[in-house]
Design a protein around this motif. Structure first.
Motif, PDB file in Angstrom:
ATOM      1  N   VAL A 102      33.887  25.947  73.927  1.00 15.46           N
ATOM      2  CA  VAL A 102      35.125  25.220  74.198  1.00 15.46           C
ATOM      3  C   VAL A 102      35.153  24.817  75.672  1.00 15.46           C
ATOM      4  CG1 VAL A 102      37.637  25.501  74.446  1.00 15.46           C
ATOM      5  CG2 VAL A 102      36.502  26.221  72.343  1.00 15.46           C
ATOM      6  N   ALA A 103      35.611  23.604  75.930  1.00 19.01           N
ATOM      7  CA  ALA A 103      35.827  23.155  77.305  1.00 19.01           C
ATOM      8  C   ALA A 103      37.273  23.434  77.697  1.00 19.01           C
ATOM      9  CB  ALA A 103      35.541  21.662  77.429  1.00 19.01           C
ATOM     10  N   VAL A 104      37.455  24.144  78.806  1.00 14.68           N
ATOM     11  CA  VAL A 104      38.785  24.293  79.398  1.00 14.68           C
ATOM     12  C   VAL A 104      38.871  23.257  80.515  1.00 14.68           C
ATOM     13  CG1 VAL A 104      40.322  25.795  80.698  1.00 14.68           C
ATOM     14  CG2 VAL A 104      39.005  26.729  78.796  1.00 14.68           C
ATOM     15  N   ILE A 105      39.664  22.220  80.294  1.00 12.66           N
ATOM     16  CA  ILE A 105      39.653  21.039  81.167  1.00 12.66           C
ATOM     17  C   ILE A 105      41.011  20.847  81.840  1.00 12.66           C
ATOM     18  CG2 ILE A 105      39.287  18.548  81.272  1.00 12.66           C
ATOM     19  CD1 ILE A 105      37.454  18.736  78.920  1.00 12.66           C
ATOM     20  N   SER A 106      40.967  20.602  83.148  1.00 13.46           N
ATOM     21  CA  SER A 106      42.202  20.394  83.901  1.00 13.46           C
ATOM     22  C   SER A 106      41.956  19.417  85.043  1.00 13.46           C
ATOM     23  CB  SER A 106      42.699  21.726  84.482  1.00 13.46           C
ATOM     24  OG  SER A 106      43.862  21.532  85.270  1.00 13.46           O
ATOM     25  N   ASN A 107      43.034  18.769  85.478  1.00 17.24           N
ATOM     26  CA  ASN A 107      42.959  17.995  86.717  1.00 17.24           C
ATOM     27  C   ASN A 107      43.766  18.647  87.833  1.00 17.24           C
ATOM     28  OD1 ASN A 107      45.583  17.442  85.976  1.00 17.24           O
ATOM     29  ND2 ASN A 107      45.306  15.230  85.729  1.00 17.24           N
ATOM     30  N   GLY A 108      44.257  19.856  87.559  1.00 18.81           N
ATOM     31  CA  GLY A 108      44.931  20.650  88.590  1.00 18.81           C
ATOM     32  C   GLY A 108      46.273  20.127  89.036  1.00 18.81           C
ATOM     33  N   THR A 109      46.952  19.365  88.184  1.00 21.75           N
ATOM     34  CA  THR A 109      48.235  18.786  88.594  1.00 21.75           C
ATOM     35  C   THR A 109      49.438  19.673  88.296  1.00 21.75           C
ATOM     36  OG1 THR A 109      48.287  17.578  86.494  1.00 21.75           O
ATOM     37  CG2 THR A 109      47.436  16.403  88.422  1.00 21.75           C
ATOM     38  N   ALA A 110      49.246  20.752  87.532  1.00 22.19           N
ATOM     39  CA  ALA A 110      50.370  21.660  87.228  1.00 22.19           C
ATOM     40  C   ALA A 110      49.808  23.063  87.004  1.00 22.19           C
ATOM     41  CB  ALA A 110      51.142  21.175  86.006  1.00 22.19           C
ATOM     42  N   VAL A 111      49.255  23.654  88.043  1.00 19.68           N
ATOM     43  CA  VAL A 111      48.541  24.927  87.929  1.00 19.68           C
ATOM     44  C   VAL A 111      49.504  26.097  88.040  1.00 19.68           C
ATOM     45  CG1 VAL A 111      46.725  26.374  88.893  1.00 19.68           C
ATOM     46  CG2 VAL A 111      46.463  23.890  88.889  1.00 19.68           C
ATOM     47  N   LEU A 112      49.660  26.809  86.922  1.00 16.94           N
ATOM     48  CA  LEU A 112      50.552  27.976  86.883  1.00 16.94           C
ATOM     49  C   LEU A 112      51.863  27.636  87.583  1.00 16.94           C
ATOM     50  CD1 LEU A 112      48.009  30.877  87.573  1.00 16.94           C
ATOM     51  CD2 LEU A 112      48.982  30.181  85.396  1.00 16.94           C
ATOM     52  N   GLY A 113      52.292  28.482  88.509  1.00  9.39           N
ATOM     53  CA  GLY A 113      53.503  28.182  89.272  1.00  9.39           C
ATOM     54  C   GLY A 113      53.196  27.539  90.600  1.00  9.39           C
ATOM     55  N   LEU A 114      51.939  27.086  90.781  1.00  7.55           N
ATOM     56  CA  LEU A 114      51.510  26.565  92.075  1.00  7.55           C
ATOM     57  C   LEU A 114      51.674  25.062  92.191  1.00  7.55           C
ATOM     58  CD1 LEU A 114      48.243  28.693  92.385  1.00  7.55           C
ATOM     59  CD2 LEU A 114      50.496  29.198  93.335  1.00  7.55           C
ATOM     60  N   GLY A 115      51.844  24.373  91.077  1.00  6.89           N
ATOM     61  CA  GLY A 115      52.054  22.944  91.098  1.00  6.89           C
ATOM     62  C   GLY A 115      50.773  22.144  91.211  1.00  6.89           C
ATOM     63  N   ASP A 116      50.863  20.992  91.867  1.00  5.97           N
ATOM     64  CA  ASP A 116      49.734  20.068  91.992  1.00  5.97           C
ATOM     65  C   ASP A 116      48.866  20.499  93.172  1.00  5.97           C
ATOM     66  OD1 ASP A 116      47.955  18.002  92.136  1.00  5.97           O
ATOM     67  OD2 ASP A 116      49.457  16.404  92.227  1.00  5.97           O
ATOM     68  N   ILE A 117      47.889  21.379  92.891  1.00 11.97           N
ATOM     69  CA  ILE A 117      47.020  21.875  93.961  1.00 11.97           C
ATOM     70  C   ILE A 117      45.623  21.286  93.865  1.00 11.97           C
ATOM     71  CG2 ILE A 117      48.303  24.024  94.206  1.00 11.97           C
ATOM     72  CD1 ILE A 117      46.097  25.437  92.615  1.00 11.97           C
ATOM     73  N   GLY A 118      45.397  20.426  92.896  1.00 13.70           N
ATOM     74  CA  GLY A 118      44.109  19.769  92.766  1.00 13.70           C
ATOM     75  C   GLY A 118      43.152  20.506  91.858  1.00 13.70           C
ATOM     76  N   PRO A 119      42.126  19.796  91.371  1.00 13.15           N
ATOM     77  CA  PRO A 119      41.214  20.376  90.375  1.00 13.15           C
ATOM     78  C   PRO A 119      40.385  21.545  90.900  1.00 13.15           C
ATOM     79  CG  PRO A 119      40.434  18.224  91.101  1.00 13.15           C
ATOM     80  CD  PRO A 119      41.816  18.379  91.657  1.00 13.15           C
ATOM     81  N   LEU A 120      39.867  21.429  92.119  1.00 11.71           N
ATOM     82  CA  LEU A 120      39.011  22.494  92.636  1.00 11.71           C
ATOM     83  C   LEU A 120      39.800  23.774  92.880  1.00 11.71           C
ATOM     84  CD1 LEU A 120      36.150  23.218  93.437  1.00 11.71           C
ATOM     85  CD2 LEU A 120      36.644  22.419  95.760  1.00 11.71           C
ATOM     86  N   ALA A 121      40.994  23.657  93.412  1.00  3.70           N
ATOM     87  CA  ALA A 121      41.829  24.840  93.651  1.00  3.70           C
ATOM     88  C   ALA A 121      42.260  25.485  92.340  1.00  3.70           C
ATOM     89  CB  ALA A 121      43.058  24.454  94.475  1.00  3.70           C
ATOM     90  N   GLY A 122      42.291  24.698  91.269  1.00  2.00           N
ATOM     91  CA  GLY A 122      42.659  25.245  89.967  1.00  2.00           C
ATOM     92  C   GLY A 122      41.518  25.906  89.223  1.00  2.00           C
ATOM     93  N   LYS A 123      40.302  25.819  89.747  1.00  2.00           N
ATOM     94  CA  LYS A 123      39.129  26.353  89.046  1.00  2.00           C
ATOM     95  C   LYS A 123      39.241  27.854  88.727  1.00  2.00           C
ATOM     96  CE  LYS A 123      34.064  26.737  89.382  1.00  2.00           C
ATOM     97  NZ  LYS A 123      33.807  26.350  87.966  1.00  2.00           N
ATOM     98  N   PRO A 124      39.743  28.703  89.639  1.00  2.00           N
ATOM     99  CA  PRO A 124      39.872  30.124  89.272  1.00  2.00           C
ATOM    100  C   PRO A 124      40.726  30.354  88.028  1.00  2.00           C
ATOM    101  CG  PRO A 124      40.112  29.862  91.644  1.00  2.00           C
ATOM    102  CD  PRO A 124      40.103  28.482  91.057  1.00  2.00           C
ATOM    103  N   VAL A 125      41.746  29.525  87.847  1.00  2.00           N
ATOM    104  CA  VAL A 125      42.601  29.653  86.652  1.00  2.00           C
ATOM    105  C   VAL A 125      41.808  29.274  85.411  1.00  2.00           C
ATOM    106  CG1 VAL A 125      44.702  28.868  85.518  1.00  2.00           C
ATOM    107  CG2 VAL A 125      44.670  29.189  87.988  1.00  2.00           C
ATOM    108  N   MET A 126      41.031  28.203  85.504  1.00  2.00           N
ATOM    109  CA  MET A 126      40.254  27.763  84.339  1.00  2.00           C
ATOM    110  C   MET A 126      39.187  28.800  83.980  1.00  2.00           C
ATOM    111  SD  MET A 126      42.085  25.233  84.056  1.00  2.00           S
ATOM    112  CE  MET A 126      43.319  25.288  85.353  1.00  2.00           C
TER     113      MET A 126
END
Length: 758
Positions: A68-92
């Motif tokens: 399965v691909a877990v895909i994001s553009n990091g625009t709504a990461v948890l409660g952090l908001g739009d932090i970008g795709p790379l910053a969202g990588k730990p969540v993915m």
């Protein structure tokens, strides 16, 4: 724990020993040139050609069907908001970890640096042939709705935006059961939804599919009630706008039956709760701070059914109850999507599971005597082992019945068995062990707290709420360690040798002397003994000044166990203590005995070791299935060790007729059910999964568990001492911090168990 400490620990966790949380591992042999020629050129050409003939062969010859691909553009990461795709990588990566540990699904996390809807969709479509399914994650609304809609239409694999549907499915199951408990019909419920993001919209849509009426729903956002006379509403908000003359959340709550919170913390007051109808259903799902505190809510309304997103309160709405198992079922029938029928099947399966008898393993994990369907148990617990074989079949059946399954399941019993075998429960056992300890932490003595690693373990135990540490050792060194590692907390520090402890030391000495004065011990000798921390700690436990102890990090086994014999003593009816190690294997936890104490036990002693080990297995909520090992099978040899094993088995069949135990048997037959059923179908172990191994002597058991640990990287918890009156456990010399934390949890659970028996 301070915020700086939390931050530091989180960063270290993600950085050490290997950056990140997931990795790729080979599934085929690769040791020889032949292996490599099959894996790559020229052998790899053959499956390529087969897939070219028929694309469905990709499921046969590649990992596509379990990827399965877990895909994001990091625009709504948890409660952090739009932090970008790379910053969202730990969540993915974290989402990938959950897919693997709960449903054995492999994941590639894909972070896409695109916010344009069309470009994002084109990117996902372009890479989709790699995957068996797509999990969209942390994409902001309203774009998330359009992205998911179009990808579901344009791809022929399962696609789901978990932020939308995960919470919807879990909370809908909880709502269904809560309504049943308060004897209200779904279609009659007056529902207030606070929040209008992707999750809130999807939850409300699913509640309507469950039977809720559009006219009975009021949705609020940060501006108040979403009314149909408000301008500039998005399509999704307009879908749930109301004609009612309401403006605020406070007004909307009056006479409502249900509150659904998907917003922010502390927006609901006790006064609002008091205006709700009888038997209010309140799902305050904002994290980490719910819309109203759980304790405040239940204090305000005794008739409330309350759910939150938190694990420390009843009725946790946790997405991990859904997405791993939904994708598992969808992948297993090669579904071309995840449709409404499949989502509703998940709702009903989760709701129904909560009504079934809860396994003892789950009761123990949550320190409950008997979890039963009711106000404090409306949805299953995340550690319920039945989820893996109850939810995926419901999803698979719904996919088949709705006509989107390419690979229908024919044998449901076989499928259920395959699901049960997919995941060993070893790592899950550690999580359950820690949670069980945290449910009722006990006072735990760390005998060697002046050793830095012991101090680190004590800190984790304190921070996690596993136990209430008592630090024993040189006070000055302990204080220095506390300062060095930034230990924050009010803990008791005891140095048995200083004058300050003289009154207690003398009291313990007198008690010990009176118990041993006819065994050649003088009062002066007893007083000297109590300066030694193992005697002092043992007496603390013996006299109820502590609940449990762990020791042995820096001292050899014989010197640490002697004080336990002389102070705490053995349980009634026990003439010899023993030890077991719980090995966290891929097939689940395995208990190996006796690994540290009895050198060459006779048949009666082996029988007693088996009884003690079986009690510990049951303490962890498992049914013991015991193989008594030897170098021969069932009478094939008449030499010493097989003969005494045979005699021990005979004793156990008489004294413990309900215990599943057999032998003498070789280890491979004990662990390989197909071999066993083929050669020895008469064995009591046939058709069962062995989880307990009893060895004929200390040589074989100690060598076996240490080889498993070092060669296969199997995590070991133990040795767990068996047969003492009070909880006292000995660490392996030089145990790691993690091993000490796990043993601390074992000691607490042991103390919980023994306190119930008294």
């Amino acid at each position: 724990m301070s915020e700086s400490r939390k931050r530091r620990e989180a960063l270290i966790y993600h950085a050490k020993p290997t950056p990140g949380k997931i990795k790729v591992v080979p599934t085929k042999k690769y040791a020889s040139q032949r292996d490599l020629s099959l894996a790559y050129s020229p052998g790899v050409a053959e499956p390529c050609l087969e897939i070219e003939k028929d694309p469905e062969n990709a499921y046969r010859y590649t990992s596509k069907g379990n990827l399965v691909a877990v895909i994001s553009n990091g625009t709504a990461v948890l409660g952090l908001g739009d932090i970008g795709p790379l910053a969202g990588k730990p969540v993915m990566e974290g989402k990938g970890l959950l897919f693997k540990i709960f449903a054995d699904i492999d994941v590639f996390d894909i972070e896409v640096d695109v916010t344009d809807v069309d470009k994002f969709i084109d990117t996902v479509k372009a890479i989709s042939p790699t995957f068996g399914g797509i999990n969209l994650e942390d994409i902001k609304a309203p774009e998330a709705f359009e992205i998911e809609r179009r990808l579901k239409e344009e791809l022929d694999i399962p696609v789901m935006h978990d932020d939308q549907h995960g919470t919807a499915i879990i909370s809908a199951a909880a709502l269904k059961n809560a309504a049943e408990i308060v004897e209200k019909k779904i279609e009659d419920l007056k529902i207030v939804v606070n929040g209008a993001g992707a999750a809130a919209i999807s939850c409300t849509r699913l509640y309507m599919a469950l039977g809720a009426k559009r006219e009975n729903i009021v949705m609020c956002d940060s501006k108040g009630v979403i009314r149909n006379d408000r301008g500039n509403l998005t399509t999704q908000k307009a879908e749930f706008s109301t004609h009612l003359d309401l403006n605020t959340l406070e007004e909307a709550m009056v006479d409502s039956d249900v509150f659904i919170g998907l917003s922010k913390g502390d927006v609901v007051t006790p006064e609002m709760l008091l205006t709700m109808a009888n038997d209010p259903i309140v799902f305050a799902m904002a994290n980490p701070t719910p819309e109203i505190d759980f304790n405040l809510a239940v204090k305000t309304r005794k008739d409330i059914i309350m759910a939150t997103g938190r694990s420390d309160h009843p009725n946790q709405v946790n997405n991990v109850l859904g997405f791993p198992f939904i994708f598992r079922g969808a992948l297993d029938v090669r579904a071309t999507g995840i449709n409404e029928e499949m989502k509703m099947a998940a709702v009903h399966a989760l709701a129904d599971l909560a009504k079934k008898t809860v396994p003892e393993q789950v009761n123990l994990a949550y320190n409950q005597s008997n979890l039963t369907f009711g106000r404090d148990y409306i949805i299953p617990k995340p550690f319920d082992p039945r989820l893996i074989y109850e939810i995926p079949p419901a999803i698979a059946k719904a996919a088949m019945e709705s006509g989107i399954a390419k690979y229908p399941i024919q044998d449901w019993d076989k499928y259920k068995h395959e699901l049960m075998e997919r995941l060993g429960t070893g790592n899950k056992m550690v999580r359950m062990l820690h949670d069980r300890a945290k449910s009722n932490p006990k006072r735990l003595v760390f005998n060697e707290a002046d050793k830095l690693n012991v101090m680190k373990a004590a800190q984790i135990v304190y921070d996690e709420g596993i136990a209430i540490p008592i630090l024993l050792g040189n006070k000055a060194i302990i204080q220095a360690h506390i300062e060095e590692i930034g230990f924050e907390g009010d803990v008791e520090i005891i140095d048995p040798k200083i004058d300050e402890e003289r009154p207690r030391r003398f009291r313990y000495a007198e008690i010990y002397w009176k118990a041993n004065q006819r065994k050649g011990v003088t009062l002066v000798e007893a007083q000297k003994m109590m300066r030694e921390r193992n005697y002092f700690a043992s007496m603390m436990v013996n006299e109820g000044d502590a609940d449990a102890m762990i020791t042995g990090y820096a001292r050899n086994y014989s010197s640490t166990i002697k004080p336990l014999f002389e102070t705490i003593g053995m349980l009634d009816g026990v003439t010899r203590i023993a030890a077991t190690n719980m090995m966290l294997t891929k097939r689940g936890p395995m208990f190996l005995s006796d690994t540290t104490i009895n050198i060459d036990p006779n048949a009666k002693q082996l029988a007693k070791i088996t009884q003690l080990t079986s009690s510990v297995v049951k303490m962890f909520g498992l049914e013991p299935v015991v193989a008594m090992l030897s170098f021969s099978n069932f009478g094939a040899s008449t030499s010493k060790h097989p003969t005494k094993i045979e005699e021990a088995v005979g004793i156990l069949h008489k004294t413990n007729p309900d215990l599943i135990v057999d032998g003498p048997i070789q280890a491979d037959f004990a662990l390989n059910s197909e071999m066993l059923e083929d050669k020895f179908p008469f064995s009591l172990l046939a058709g069962k999964k062995t989880n307990t191994l009893i060895f004929p002597n200390l040589d074989s058991s100690n060598i076996a568990y240490k080889m498993m640990k070092e060669l296969n990287g199997v995590e070991s918890i133990g040795p767990i001492i068996l047969g003492l009156k009070k909880p006292a456990h000995i660490l392996q010399l030089g145990a790691s911090v993690d091993e000490m934390v796990n043993m601390a949890a074992v000691a607490v659970v042991d103390a919980q168990n023994k306190s119930k028996e008294q």
